[in-house]
Motif scaffolding. Structure first.
Motif, PDB file in Angstrom:
ATOM      1  N   ALA A  16       0.820  -1.219   0.000  1.00 53.94           N
ATOM      2  CA  ALA A  16       0.000   0.000   0.000  1.00 53.94           C
ATOM      3  C   ALA A  16       0.847   1.259   0.000  1.00 53.94           C
ATOM      4  O   ALA A  16       1.931   1.309   0.566  1.00 53.94           O
ATOM      5  CB  ALA A  16      -0.923  -0.008   1.212  1.00 53.94           C
ATOM      6  N   ASP A  17       0.324   2.305  -0.645  1.00 58.22           N
ATOM      7  CA  ASP A  17       0.941   3.629  -0.630  1.00 58.22           C
ATOM      8  C   ASP A  17      -0.177   4.660  -0.691  1.00 58.22           C
ATOM      9  O   ASP A  17      -1.234   4.409  -1.281  1.00 58.22           O
ATOM     10  CB  ASP A  17       1.888   3.795  -1.820  1.00 58.22           C
ATOM     11  N   ILE A  18       0.050   5.825  -0.103  1.00 60.05           N
ATOM     12  CA  ILE A  18      -1.011   6.817   0.059  1.00 60.05           C
ATOM     13  C   ILE A  18      -0.539   8.174  -0.450  1.00 60.05           C
ATOM     14  O   ILE A  18       0.652   8.496  -0.367  1.00 60.05           O
ATOM     15  CB  ILE A  18      -1.450   6.891   1.542  1.00 60.05           C
ATOM     16  N   LEU A  25      -5.481   5.885  -2.023  1.00 59.52           N
ATOM     17  CA  LEU A  25      -4.671   4.741  -1.617  1.00 59.52           C
ATOM     18  C   LEU A  25      -4.478   3.837  -2.829  1.00 59.52           C
ATOM     19  O   LEU A  25      -5.441   3.521  -3.526  1.00 59.52           O
ATOM     20  CB  LEU A  25      -5.367   3.961  -0.505  1.00 59.52           C
ATOM     21  N   LEU A  42     -10.316   7.370  -0.706  1.00 59.01           N
ATOM     22  CA  LEU A  42     -10.620   7.248   0.718  1.00 59.01           C
ATOM     23  C   LEU A  42     -11.716   8.214   1.161  1.00 59.01           C
ATOM     24  O   LEU A  42     -12.221   8.085   2.281  1.00 59.01           O
ATOM     25  CB  LEU A  42      -9.358   7.458   1.548  1.00 59.01           C
TER      26      LEU A  42
END
Length: 247
Positions: A16-18, A25, A42
């Motif tokens: 995961a990366d945001i 996300l 999100l």
């Protein structure tokens, strides 16, 4: 605050990366039967697949503004890098065989990656505009992993495996040619398995994983604003001592 679960399906959701504003996300998921790159808004909760092919597409990393995602694709023995717009459209192949994507520069001109060829894992970066890859920093004995630019692009944090079961987090100034090991800043001491550093938005705190209390937990280290040297002792952010949720 309490942990919030962000994906609810039964598939394997990883890597995961945001985005910097916390609105988007990206992650790799097997929910369609193969490993694809997915995007979740999100704010609305909507999810969509950014890629869908028989190839294994993984290690997605999103730009700070959430407009683009870079990811690696396993094609036989090569690891090319692709870039896809989060708004949609056909992905663009930007490197034929670089390695595992690890992050973007703030101006979206460069992509950090970890090489998978040669005797040791090393850190490279790709100039997206020219398409030229550059093996930036290597070590004759250590494998180097999980590099990430500071928010101002002046520093790169990464971890090195210094012996079996022992790894340390370092910070090095970003310049070309790469700084020698004597200029690396040791963020963590030896004796533990510390890794996967991640910068706070202001660049004065570095999060990392560690087994220093006997479990794999989330820790952080305050940094001096100008030098990025450790200021004080590391502190625990979140413990994962149970069997139900473990890192």
């Amino acid at each position: 605050g309490e942990i919030q679960r962000l994906t609810q399906d039964l598939a394997r959701d990883i890597d995961a990366d945001i985005s910097a504003d916390g609105s988007k996300l990206v992650f790799a998921s097997t929910r369609l039967g193969q490993t694809d790159v997915w995007l979740k808004d999100l704010r609305t909760g909507k999810e969509k697949a950014l890629t869908s092919s028989p190839a294994r597409e993984y290690q997605p990393r999103i730009t700070q503004d959430g407009s683009k995602v870079a990811y690696s694709v396993l094609e036989k023995q090569n690891l090319p890098i692709y870039v896809a717009a989060t708004a949609g459209g056909a992905p663009e192949r930007v490197c034929d065989d670089c390695g595992r994507v690890r992050g973007w520069s703030s101006d979206q001109s460069k992509i950090l990656y970890v090489t998978t060829t040669g005797p040791r894992r090393a850190i490279g970066f790709l100039d997206v505009r020219s398409g030229k890859p550059d093996q930036w920093i290597t070590h004759p004995q250590y494998n180097l992993y999980a590099p990430g630019w500071s928010p101002d692009d002046r520093w790169i944090a990464f971890y090195a495996t210094v012996s079996p079961g022992v790894s340390r987090v370092f910070i090095a100034p970003f310049r070309s040619p790469a700084p020698p090991e004597s200029e690396w800043i040791a963020v963590t001491e030896t004796g533990f398995e510390d890794g996967y550093p991640s910068w706070s938005p202001d660049g004065n705190l570095l999060y990392f994983t560690s087994d220093r209390d006997g479990f794999r937990c989330l820790w952080a280290q305050k940094l001096a604003a100008g030098t990025k040297r450790p200021a004080g002792d590391p502190f625990a952010v979140r413990h994962f001592h149970g069997s139900r949720i473990a890192m």
